[in-house]
Design a protein around this motif. Structure first.
Motif, PDB file in Angstrom:
ATOM      1  N   VAL A 354       0.850  -1.192   0.000  1.00 31.14           N
ATOM      2  CA  VAL A 354       0.000   0.000   0.000  1.00 31.14           C
ATOM      3  C   VAL A 354       0.886   1.242   0.000  1.00 31.14           C
ATOM      4  CG1 VAL A 354      -1.894   1.207   1.159  1.00 31.14           C
ATOM      5  CG2 VAL A 354      -1.660  -1.286   1.409  1.00 31.14           C
ATOM      6  N   PRO A 355       0.662   2.202  -0.904  1.00 25.85           N
ATOM      7  CA  PRO A 355       1.479   3.426  -0.900  1.00 25.85           C
ATOM      8  C   PRO A 355       1.364   4.169   0.432  1.00 25.85           C
ATOM      9  CG  PRO A 355       0.222   3.266  -2.934  1.00 25.85           C
ATOM     10  CD  PRO A 355      -0.299   2.200  -2.032  1.00 25.85           C
ATOM     11  N   ALA A 356       2.499   4.664   0.921  1.00 28.87           N
ATOM     12  CA  ALA A 356       2.525   5.370   2.206  1.00 28.87           C
ATOM     13  C   ALA A 356       1.636   6.610   2.190  1.00 28.87           C
ATOM     14  CB  ALA A 356       3.962   5.755   2.565  1.00 28.87           C
ATOM     15  N   GLY A 357       1.468   7.207   1.020  1.00 33.80           N
ATOM     16  CA  GLY A 357       0.620   8.389   0.912  1.00 33.80           C
ATOM     17  C   GLY A 357      -0.861   8.087   0.922  1.00 33.80           C
ATOM     18  N   GLY A 358      -1.227   6.805   0.933  1.00 33.56           N
ATOM     19  CA  GLY A 358      -2.625   6.425   0.998  1.00 33.56           C
ATOM     20  C   GLY A 358      -3.219   6.104  -0.351  1.00 33.56           C
ATOM     21  N   ILE A 359      -4.470   5.664  -0.353  1.00 34.10           N
ATOM     22  CA  ILE A 359      -5.179   5.265  -1.574  1.00 34.10           C
ATOM     23  C   ILE A 359      -6.537   5.958  -1.632  1.00 34.10           C
ATOM     24  CG2 ILE A 359      -4.038   3.011  -1.585  1.00 34.10           C
ATOM     25  CD1 ILE A 359      -6.784   1.836  -0.649  1.00 34.10           C
ATOM     26  N   GLU A 360      -7.038   6.172  -2.834  1.00 31.28           N
ATOM     27  CA  GLU A 360      -8.368   6.728  -3.016  1.00 31.28           C
ATOM     28  C   GLU A 360      -9.401   5.602  -2.968  1.00 31.28           C
ATOM     29  OE1 GLU A 360      -9.241   9.785  -3.039  1.00 31.28           O
ATOM     30  OE2 GLU A 360      -7.219  10.643  -3.089  1.00 31.28           O
ATOM     31  N   ASP A 362     -13.950   4.728  -2.179  1.00 29.60           N
ATOM     32  CA  ASP A 362     -15.302   5.280  -2.124  1.00 29.60           C
ATOM     33  C   ASP A 362     -15.635   5.865  -0.756  1.00 29.60           C
ATOM     34  OD1 ASP A 362     -15.103   2.591  -1.215  1.00 29.60           O
ATOM     35  OD2 ASP A 362     -17.280   2.440  -1.191  1.00 29.60           O
ATOM     36  N   GLN A 363     -14.765   5.621   0.225  1.00 28.17           N
ATOM     37  CA  GLN A 363     -14.941   6.171   1.572  1.00 28.17           C
ATOM     38  C   GLN A 363     -13.918   7.270   1.866  1.00 28.17           C
ATOM     39  OE1 GLN A 363     -15.076   3.103   4.584  1.00 28.17           O
ATOM     40  NE2 GLN A 363     -16.315   1.721   3.316  1.00 28.17           N
ATOM     41  N   GLY A 364     -13.343   7.818   0.819  1.00 25.98           N
ATOM     42  CA  GLY A 364     -12.323   8.839   1.004  1.00 25.98           C
ATOM     43  C   GLY A 364     -10.933   8.242   1.015  1.00 25.98           C
ATOM     44  N   ARG A 365      -9.955   9.086   1.206  1.00 22.69           N
ATOM     45  CA  ARG A 365      -8.564   8.635   1.177  1.00 22.69           C
ATOM     46  C   ARG A 365      -8.257   7.796   2.423  1.00 22.69           C
ATOM     47  NH1 ARG A 365      -5.096   9.560  -2.481  1.00 22.69           N
ATOM     48  NH2 ARG A 365      -2.860   9.249  -2.185  1.00 22.69           N
ATOM     49  N   LYS A 366      -7.563   6.682   2.206  1.00 24.75           N
ATOM     50  CA  LYS A 366      -7.221   5.782   3.294  1.00 24.75           C
ATOM     51  C   LYS A 366      -5.710   5.587   3.348  1.00 24.75           C
ATOM     52  CE  LYS A 366     -11.493   4.495   4.454  1.00 24.75           C
ATOM     53  NZ  LYS A 366     -12.083   4.693   5.800  1.00 24.75           N
ATOM     54  N   SER A 367      -5.157   5.776   4.535  1.00 27.03           N
ATOM     55  CA  SER A 367      -3.724   5.556   4.748  1.00 27.03           C
ATOM     56  C   SER A 367      -3.434   4.061   4.836  1.00 27.03           C
ATOM     57  CB  SER A 367      -3.292   6.226   6.049  1.00 27.03           C
ATOM     58  OG  SER A 367      -3.872   5.543   7.153  1.00 27.03           O
ATOM     59  N   PRO A 368      -2.161   3.663   4.767  1.00 30.51           N
ATOM     60  CA  PRO A 368      -1.841   2.241   4.960  1.00 30.51           C
ATOM     61  C   PRO A 368      -2.355   1.711   6.293  1.00 30.51           C
ATOM     62  CG  PRO A 368       0.049   3.367   4.037  1.00 30.51           C
ATOM     63  CD  PRO A 368      -0.957   4.430   4.362  1.00 30.51           C
ATOM     64  N   ASP A 369      -2.274   2.539   7.347  1.00 30.89           N
ATOM     65  CA  ASP A 369      -2.792   2.113   8.650  1.00 30.89           C
ATOM     66  C   ASP A 369      -4.295   1.848   8.577  1.00 30.89           C
ATOM     67  OD1 ASP A 369      -0.284   2.326   9.696  1.00 30.89           O
ATOM     68  OD2 ASP A 369      -0.684   4.108  10.904  1.00 30.89           O
ATOM     69  N   GLU A 370      -4.999   2.694   7.845  1.00 30.91           N
ATOM     70  CA  GLU A 370      -6.448   2.509   7.731  1.00 30.91           C
ATOM     71  C   GLU A 370      -6.793   1.303   6.855  1.00 30.91           C
ATOM     72  OE1 GLU A 370      -8.388   6.911   8.129  1.00 30.91           O
ATOM     73  OE2 GLU A 370      -7.017   6.591   6.420  1.00 30.91           O
ATOM     74  N   VAL A 371      -6.000   1.073   5.823  1.00 29.36           N
ATOM     75  CA  VAL A 371      -6.205  -0.132   5.018  1.00 29.36           C
ATOM     76  C   VAL A 371      -5.981  -1.368   5.884  1.00 29.36           C
ATOM     77  CG1 VAL A 371      -5.359  -1.489   3.071  1.00 29.36           C
ATOM     78  CG2 VAL A 371      -5.611   1.000   2.843  1.00 29.36           C
ATOM     79  N   GLY A 453       1.244 -19.998   6.424  1.00 26.62           N
ATOM     80  CA  GLY A 453       0.352 -20.004   7.568  1.00 26.62           C
ATOM     81  C   GLY A 453      -0.423 -18.703   7.655  1.00 26.62           C
ATOM     82  N   PRO A 454      -1.065 -18.435   8.786  1.00 21.00           N
ATOM     83  CA  PRO A 454      -1.922 -17.242   8.932  1.00 21.00           C
ATOM     84  C   PRO A 454      -1.116 -15.979   9.236  1.00 21.00           C
ATOM     85  CG  PRO A 454      -2.023 -18.542  10.931  1.00 21.00           C
ATOM     86  CD  PRO A 454      -1.153 -19.316   9.969  1.00 21.00           C
ATOM     87  N   VAL A 455      -0.203 -15.644   8.335  1.00 22.39           N
ATOM     88  CA  VAL A 455       0.699 -14.501   8.513  1.00 22.39           C
ATOM     89  C   VAL A 455       0.545 -13.558   7.327  1.00 22.39           C
ATOM     90  CG1 VAL A 455       3.104 -13.750   8.670  1.00 22.39           C
ATOM     91  CG2 VAL A 455       2.369 -15.848   9.837  1.00 22.39           C
ATOM     92  N   THR A 456       0.249 -12.278   7.604  1.00 24.72           N
ATOM     93  CA  THR A 456       0.103 -11.280   6.547  1.00 24.72           C
ATOM     94  C   THR A 456       0.872 -10.023   6.921  1.00 24.72           C
ATOM     95  OG1 THR A 456      -2.098 -12.081   5.994  1.00 24.72           O
ATOM     96  CG2 THR A 456      -1.529  -9.874   5.231  1.00 24.72           C
ATOM     97  N   PHE A 457       1.559  -9.460   5.931  1.00 25.68           N
ATOM     98  CA  PHE A 457       2.285  -8.207   6.116  1.00 25.68           C
ATOM     99  C   PHE A 457       1.637  -7.122   5.270  1.00 25.68           C
ATOM    100  CE2 PHE A 457       5.647 -11.541   6.518  1.00 25.68           C
ATOM    101  CZ  PHE A 457       5.862 -11.409   7.880  1.00 25.68           C
ATOM    102  N   VAL A 458       1.291  -6.000   5.905  1.00 27.94           N
ATOM    103  CA  VAL A 458       0.868  -4.807   5.183  1.00 27.94           C
ATOM    104  C   VAL A 458       2.087  -3.906   5.089  1.00 27.94           C
ATOM    105  CG1 VAL A 458      -0.661  -2.808   5.141  1.00 27.94           C
ATOM    106  CG2 VAL A 458      -1.514  -5.022   5.954  1.00 27.94           C
ATOM    107  N   VAL A 459       2.576  -3.720   3.877  1.00 26.99           N
ATOM    108  CA  VAL A 459       3.853  -3.039   3.648  1.00 26.99           C
ATOM    109  C   VAL A 459       3.597  -1.659   3.063  1.00 26.99           C
ATOM    110  CG1 VAL A 459       6.091  -3.174   2.502  1.00 26.99           C
ATOM    111  CG2 VAL A 459       4.938  -5.287   3.245  1.00 26.99           C
TER     112      VAL A 459
END
Length: 558
Positions: A354-360, A362-371, A453-459
């Motif tokens: 996820v780009p650090a600047g966030g994504i567009e 339908d609920q507005g701009r979302k940061s990586p933390d929000e994603v 396994g049940p491991v996911t990284f949001v980068v």
């Protein structure tokens, strides 16, 4: 000379014809219903299948295999904590190979149509025992029952039928006989009759995996068998029962059809025997199918050079998030993919870029933390009720998954901690919810390798272009079986698809509904591509089956 097909070819000719149409059209088709509904399988099928499964427990498995040695062995291990105790005949490599080679000539001479008919009858017999197989898959792998019924039964049978169809198409691409006439000028032309024989490579070895013992083994087993090769089925020691049941009914059908049942044999082993390595090293073994670790797959490819080796190994599956028109749907879809069977699938996404600047959205701009928070919340909703959660996430297959889960939690900031869940029906089951960890793009020593396994990284990446660069780099180095992208920008979708083609990985775009990145449909979707380090073959294409036989011709003057 024409082949007189076995009566079983006539019995199943319509099914084979429909399968051949399906692989050509690539539309939806399934020969085996995936719902365990009594309306489909009958009112008593579920209870009878469960009883058949229980009848195996704590006893010698009923296998009339004359190639055994020593005391029976019991190695199955249940992630649900129940005692299985099924005892299997311990295999002897010399006896098995000798028996397989003795069975080959008559099977070879039967011809493609007869072999296809017998293989389809084996699949039909296995389908009759779908609930028996489903219980065996469930209690040896940790899959929830419905998934075990679908992936371990119906979908595995579909993949097997798909392999039979591809193999049949390749074997019958050329005529069995041909008249050849060459003009010679004024004299009589040269005339010859030519016969083209489909000749199998030799003994085949299928090395099963713990998590999907039937789904991953059936394509290779039936691709080799229908092309004329006897098959040694070497299960994972922790999940022998599903493949033992398969071998039992395959041998039953072969014998009834008038063929040597030693065309299919169970290669069970005692702990530490390394039977797969012993068999793979034998020069008589000419085909090997393997699903499992990269380390052992690489060893087979490097050392079993006398054989044609088909491998499916590990990879780093990735989702690139650029933008979305359905943020809630995206989060739900990804959450389901991460939760299904506790991420213990070779197709489960691991890295979400996820780009650090966030994504567009339908609920507005979302940061990586929000994603990350949106995905975590969706996982929480799926796994919040233990009774419902265990029917999705199943149980943890072995301690190695738990070790990876604990180690991954220390790599970065957990967005969602993995929780231990008490199984309502099986108190000794090992159940864990998914872990989601935030990482920076420079932490590629962590997310750059597989954490099965049940491991996911949001980068958090510098940009979508940077995400594509990371995707290219990790898949080139480690391989991948699946990739996903979310974007409302057609140029981004095109760029990611180009990258996926370059690194040879199958791509899914903007999945928000009932199709998930870690699922593939037989007769339509290819599983693995054979074009990157995660697998050297694909389920199923012509290349997967054509190397299992050769055309040898004979000719004579008319």
């Amino acid at each position: 000379m024409t082949e007189t097909p076995h009566p079983l070819y006539v019995t199943h000719a319509d099914t084979l014809a429909r399968a051949l149409t399906a692989i050509a059209e690539r539309d939806y088709w399934s020969a085996y219903p995936e719902s365990p509904s009594p309306r489909i399988y009958g009112e008593h099928a579920a209870a009878e299948g469960a009883a058949a499964f229980r009848a195996y427990l704590g006893k010698d498995f009923p296998l009339d295999q004359p190639t055994a040695t020593g005391e029976p062995i019991a190695t199955d291990d249940s992630p649900f904590g129940i005692e299985l105790g099924v005892r299997y005949p311990r295999a002897d490599a010399d006896q098995m190979i000798a028996a397989a080679r003795a069975a080959l000539p008559a099977w070879r001479d039967a011809g493609p149509r007869s072999r296809a008919g017998v293989c389809l009858e084996i699949l039909a017999r296995l389908h009759e025992h779908s609930f028996e197989l489903a219980n065996a898959v469930q209690f040896t792998t940790g899959q929830a029952f419905v998934m075990a019924f679908q992936a371990g039964g119906a979908h595995a049978l579909d993949r097997a039928l798909e392999a039979v169809a591809y193999a049949y198409a390749e074997m019958t691409r050329h005529p069995r006989t041909a008249g050849w006439e060459k003009p010679t000028g004024r004299g009589e032309p040269l005339r010859m009759t030519k016969t083209f024989h489909v000749v199998p490579r030799g003994v085949a070895l299928v090395i099963g995996c713990h998590t999907f013992p039937t789904w991953n083994s059936y394509p290779g087993l039936f691709a080799s068998l229908v092309t004329g090769n006897p098959v040694l089925v070497k299960p994972h020691p922790g999940a022998v029962l599903p493949l033992a049941i398969t071998v039992r009914y395959a041998r039953e059908v072969l014998s009834e059809a008038g063929f040597d049942p030693n065309l299919v044999q169970l290669a069970a082993e005692a702990p530490g025997e390394r039977l797969a390595t012993v068999l793979a090293g034998r020069p008589e073994v000419r085909i090997i199918d393997f699903t499992g670790s990269t380390e052992y797959g690489d060893w087979l490819e490097a050392n079993a050079r006398h054989a044609t080796v088909y491998t499916e190994k590990a990879g780093v599956n990735t989702i690139i998030v650029d933008s979305t028109a359905d943020f809630a749907g995206m989060c739900r879809n990804i959450a389901f993919s991460l939760s299904l069977y506790s991420g213990q699938m070779c197709t489960t996404p691991q890295n979400i870029l996820v780009p650090a600047g966030g994504i567009e959205t339908d609920q507005g701009r979302k940061s990586p933390d929000e994603v990350a928070a949106g995905i975590a919340a969706a996982i929480g909703r799926l796994t919040g009720d233990p009774a419902r959660a265990v029917e999705l996430i199943g149980a943890i297959v072995d301690d190695a998954v738990l070790d990876r889960l604990a180690a991954a939690a220390k790599l970065g900031e957990p967005v969602l901690e993995s929780r231990e869940i008490s199984h309502p029906a099986y108190p000794d089951a090992v159940v864990r919810t998914p872990l989601v960890v935030k990482l920076d793009a420079d932490a590629d020593d962590g997310y750059g390798r597989e954490w099965f396994g049940p491991v996911t990284f949001v980068v958090a990446t510098a940009s979508t272009a940077h995400s594509v660069e990371i995707f290219r780099r990790t898949v080139t180095a480690r391989g991948a079986l699946t990739a996903g992208v979310y974007s409302t920008d057609q140029r981004v979708l095109a760029d990611v698809e180009a990258a996926a083609l370059d690194v040879g990985v199958h791509l899914s775009a903007n999945l928000t509904g009932g199709v998930f990145v870690n699922q593939s449909a037989a007769f339509s979707d290819f599983h693995a591509s054979g074009a990157n380090a995660a697998a050297n073959s694909a389920l199923t294409d012509g290349a997967y089956v054509a190397g299992r036989f050769r055309i040898v011709q004979s000719r004579r003057h008319v």
